[in-house]
Design an enzyme around this catalytic site. Sequence first.
Site, PDB file in Angstrom:
ATOM      1  CG  HIS A 263      -2.090   0.984   1.291  1.00  0.00           C
ATOM      2  ND1 HIS A 263      -2.314   1.506   0.325  1.00  0.00           N
ATOM      3  CD2 HIS A 263      -2.931   1.142   2.533  1.00  0.00           C
ATOM      4  CE1 HIS A 263      -3.412   2.534   0.649  1.00  0.00           C
ATOM      5  NE2 HIS A 263      -3.658   2.100   1.940  1.00  0.00           N
ATOM      6  CG  HIS A 302      -4.043   1.018  -8.566  1.00  0.00           C
ATOM      7  ND1 HIS A 302      -5.436   1.158  -8.021  1.00  0.00           N
ATOM      8  CD2 HIS A 302      -3.469   1.800  -7.387  1.00  0.00           C
ATOM      9  CE1 HIS A 302      -5.597   1.839  -7.007  1.00  0.00           C
ATOM     10  NE2 HIS A 302      -4.534   2.291  -6.620  1.00  0.00           N
ATOM     11  CG  ASP A 358       3.071   4.353  -4.217  1.00  0.00           C
ATOM     12  OD1 ASP A 358       3.166   5.403  -3.725  1.00  0.00           O
ATOM     13  OD2 ASP A 358       2.439   3.647  -4.105  1.00  0.00           O
TER      14      ASP A 358
HETATM   15  N1  ACO Z   1       4.628  -6.478 -11.724  1.00  0.00           N
HETATM   16  C1  ACO Z   1       4.282  -7.430 -12.255  1.00  0.00           C
HETATM   17  N2  ACO Z   1       3.065  -8.365 -12.373  1.00  0.00           N
HETATM   18  C2  ACO Z   1       2.091  -7.761 -11.948  1.00  0.00           C
HETATM   19  C3  ACO Z   1       2.239  -6.336 -10.925  1.00  0.00           C
HETATM   20  C4  ACO Z   1       3.464  -5.880 -11.146  1.00  0.00           C
HETATM   21  N3  ACO Z   1       3.432  -4.754 -10.226  1.00  0.00           N
HETATM   22  N4  ACO Z   1       0.965  -6.144 -10.623  1.00  0.00           N
HETATM   23  C5  ACO Z   1       0.093  -7.294 -10.961  1.00  0.00           C
HETATM   24  N5  ACO Z   1       0.602  -8.071 -11.718  1.00  0.00           N
HETATM   25  C6  ACO Z   1       0.340  -9.205 -12.271  1.00  0.00           C
HETATM   26  C7  ACO Z   1      -0.102 -10.056 -11.538  1.00  0.00           C
HETATM   27  O1  ACO Z   1       1.196 -11.159 -11.527  1.00  0.00           O
HETATM   28  C8  ACO Z   1      -1.236 -10.834 -12.125  1.00  0.00           C
HETATM   29  O2  ACO Z   1      -0.925 -11.734 -13.196  1.00  0.00           O
HETATM   30  P1  ACO Z   1      -1.525 -13.162 -13.413  1.00  0.00           P
HETATM   31  O3  ACO Z   1      -2.924 -12.811 -14.093  1.00  0.00           O
HETATM   32  O4  ACO Z   1      -0.753 -13.722 -14.543  1.00  0.00           O
HETATM   33  O5  ACO Z   1      -1.446 -13.752 -12.330  1.00  0.00           O
HETATM   34  C9  ACO Z   1      -2.160  -9.674 -12.783  1.00  0.00           C
HETATM   35  O6  ACO Z   1      -1.206  -8.730 -13.005  1.00  0.00           O
HETATM   36  C10 ACO Z   1      -3.110  -9.250 -11.699  1.00  0.00           C
HETATM   37  O7  ACO Z   1      -2.449  -8.868 -10.502  1.00  0.00           O
HETATM   38  P2  ACO Z   1      -3.064  -9.094  -9.087  1.00  0.00           P
HETATM   39  O8  ACO Z   1      -1.962  -9.255  -8.129  1.00  0.00           O
HETATM   40  O9  ACO Z   1      -4.378  -9.902  -9.105  1.00  0.00           O
HETATM   41  O10 ACO Z   1      -3.600  -7.439  -8.874  1.00  0.00           O
HETATM   42  P3  ACO Z   1      -4.018  -6.742  -7.545  1.00  0.00           P
HETATM   43  O11 ACO Z   1      -5.212  -6.009  -7.785  1.00  0.00           O
HETATM   44  O12 ACO Z   1      -4.454  -7.886  -6.517  1.00  0.00           O
HETATM   45  O13 ACO Z   1      -2.902  -6.000  -6.946  1.00  0.00           O
HETATM   46  C11 ACO Z   1      -1.256  -4.275  -6.605  1.00  0.00           C
HETATM   47  C12 ACO Z   1      -2.428  -4.549  -6.935  1.00  0.00           C
HETATM   48  C13 ACO Z   1      -0.943  -5.039  -5.170  1.00  0.00           C
HETATM   49  C14 ACO Z   1      -1.193  -2.942  -6.291  1.00  0.00           C
HETATM   50  C15 ACO Z   1      -0.369  -5.085  -7.356  1.00  0.00           C
HETATM   51  O14 ACO Z   1      -0.461  -4.497  -8.753  1.00  0.00           O
HETATM   52  C16 ACO Z   1       1.394  -4.626  -7.175  1.00  0.00           C
HETATM   53  O15 ACO Z   1       1.725  -5.563  -6.344  1.00  0.00           O
HETATM   54  N6  ACO Z   1       2.014  -3.666  -7.479  1.00  0.00           N
HETATM   55  C17 ACO Z   1       3.213  -3.334  -6.826  1.00  0.00           C
HETATM   56  C18 ACO Z   1       3.292  -2.742  -5.720  1.00  0.00           C
HETATM   57  C19 ACO Z   1       2.754  -1.427  -5.942  1.00  0.00           C
HETATM   58  O16 ACO Z   1       2.944  -0.385  -6.591  1.00  0.00           O
HETATM   59  N7  ACO Z   1       1.480  -1.105  -4.929  1.00  0.00           N
HETATM   60  C20 ACO Z   1       0.928   0.541  -4.875  1.00  0.00           C
HETATM   61  C21 ACO Z   1      -0.197   0.501  -5.315  1.00  0.00           C
HETATM   62  S1  ACO Z   1      -0.806   2.173  -5.246  1.00  0.00           S
HETATM   63  C22 ACO Z   1      -1.066   2.359  -3.624  1.00  0.00           C
HETATM   64  O17 ACO Z   1      -1.440   1.571  -2.722  1.00  0.00           O
HETATM   65  C23 ACO Z   1      -0.927   4.002  -3.239  1.00  0.00           C
END
Ligand code: ACO
Length: 422
Positions: A263, A302, A358
């Site tokens: 987050h 996101h 971010d």
């Molecule tokens: N890098 C690579 N792959 C990713 C990323 C990433 N940053 N984010 C999502 N994916 C992929 C997942 O592996 C998944 O692939 P699959 O379908 O082949 O398994 C698909 O995209 C969907 O991802 P989920 O994890 O289901 O997405 P979720 O909505 O649960 O997660 C999150 C959202 C936590 C923000 C995620 O994108 C992430 O971990 N990002 C990196 C951390 C980040 O930048 N967080 C800040 C968010 S903004 C905030 O809180 C202010």
Amino acid sequence: MAESITITDNRTGNSIEIPIANGGVSAEEWAKLLPNIWFYDPAFSTTAAAASAITELDGDAGILRYRGYPIEQLAEKSTYLEVAYLLIYGELPNPTQYEQWVHDVTYHTFIHENVRKRFMEGFHHDAHPMGILVSTIAALSTFYPDAKDIFSAESRNKQIVRLIAKMPTMAAGAHRHSVGMPFVYPNNSLDFCSNFLSMMWKVAEPHYEPNPVLAKALEVLFILHADHEQNCGTTAMRVVGSSHADPYSAVAGATAALYGPRHGGANEQVIRMLTEIGHIDNVPAYIQRVKAGEVRLQGFGHRVYKNYDPRAKIIKRTADEVFEVTGKNPLLDIALALEEVALADEYFVSRKLYPNVDFYSGLIYQAMGFPIEMFTVLFAIPRTAGWLAHWIELLDRDARIARPRQLYDGAAVRDYVPLESR
Ligand code: ACO
């Protein structure tokens, strides 16, 4: 065609038609047909836990509005304190209201000496400033017992002003303690952001005057971070608030939720990732590791934005202005190369992964001199306005206590076995 859905219980053949209102269907209606059948939605991905009039977010279109006002206009024309007023009270203040609001916040920036001396200085010398902040916010509830009076409009407003005003003081105090520097008292002749910068950086000069470009950049970043509807931290605020705990305890809970790397801690992870990559030549190899599922591209993706995060666009522009003053952050080129490669790559395109808020904010904070440990603290300061807006809304709408259901999948009933027989 009627805007509704029909659900049929195949065990009985009974059906119920539920109207679609505001993009949702009422679970109360569902429960009439199917009592004791629960929606299984552990991360609330498809559950609207509240109706809210504060922030409108359309993740597919990349739209973000506070109380109807586009984030782009607010970032360009408003101030953080004006936006905080808008979020909490629902309308932009008129000149008299604004003057009173700024005055009230400005004159509540000091914290009780015991909070600073006995409480904050009691932390270990290398305590993480977010840990200090979470605990200090919670401790404030013991200094303001009137905060328990959550149904008095006067008491609510007092706590709102105190929380907005004291967050920068506690945040800067947490930093100064963690690096062994003496605490700097607020300077109420400075505006909100300049005062925070003074409390962060002042050393021996009688009057600290921050660079106006940097103070303005912080103002923009604070506006962009002020609210984001039902995210993890805000949900924590609403859950704690729904039990009618005092607002300091609820904000402490929300701040704790923000602390996590998924987050508010993500911008810290972005800088660590860019540092690890080290050079633009290493970008393709890193992207391969991301695609192989070994690592995540921090600052990308996101839960709700399936398009470019509108805040990331504004932050990218702000970064250019900041770097004119501070010199370019050497990690910027790596970030730009990563973005370019990712946005053209099928893996990211098909999953609709774009830079989020971010991705660039950490580069700005680092160029301004903030240590990485302070990044999430810088998020918590302005998000306090959003948390309080949601707290007021849930109290005004008389929300019930948050109490989800579970699907039990543990052991079936069994008899206790005495210790010596196990
Ligand atoms: N890098 C690579 N792959 C990713 C990323 C990433 N940053 N984010 C999502 N994916 C992929 C997942 O592996 C998944 O692939 P699959 O379908 O082949 O398994 C698909 O995209 C969907 O991802 P989920 O994890 O289901 O997405 P979720 O909505 O649960 O997660 C999150 C959202 C936590 C923000 C995620 O994108 C992430 O971990 N990002 C990196 C951390 C980040 O930048 N967080 C800040 C968010 S903004 C905030 O809180 C202010």
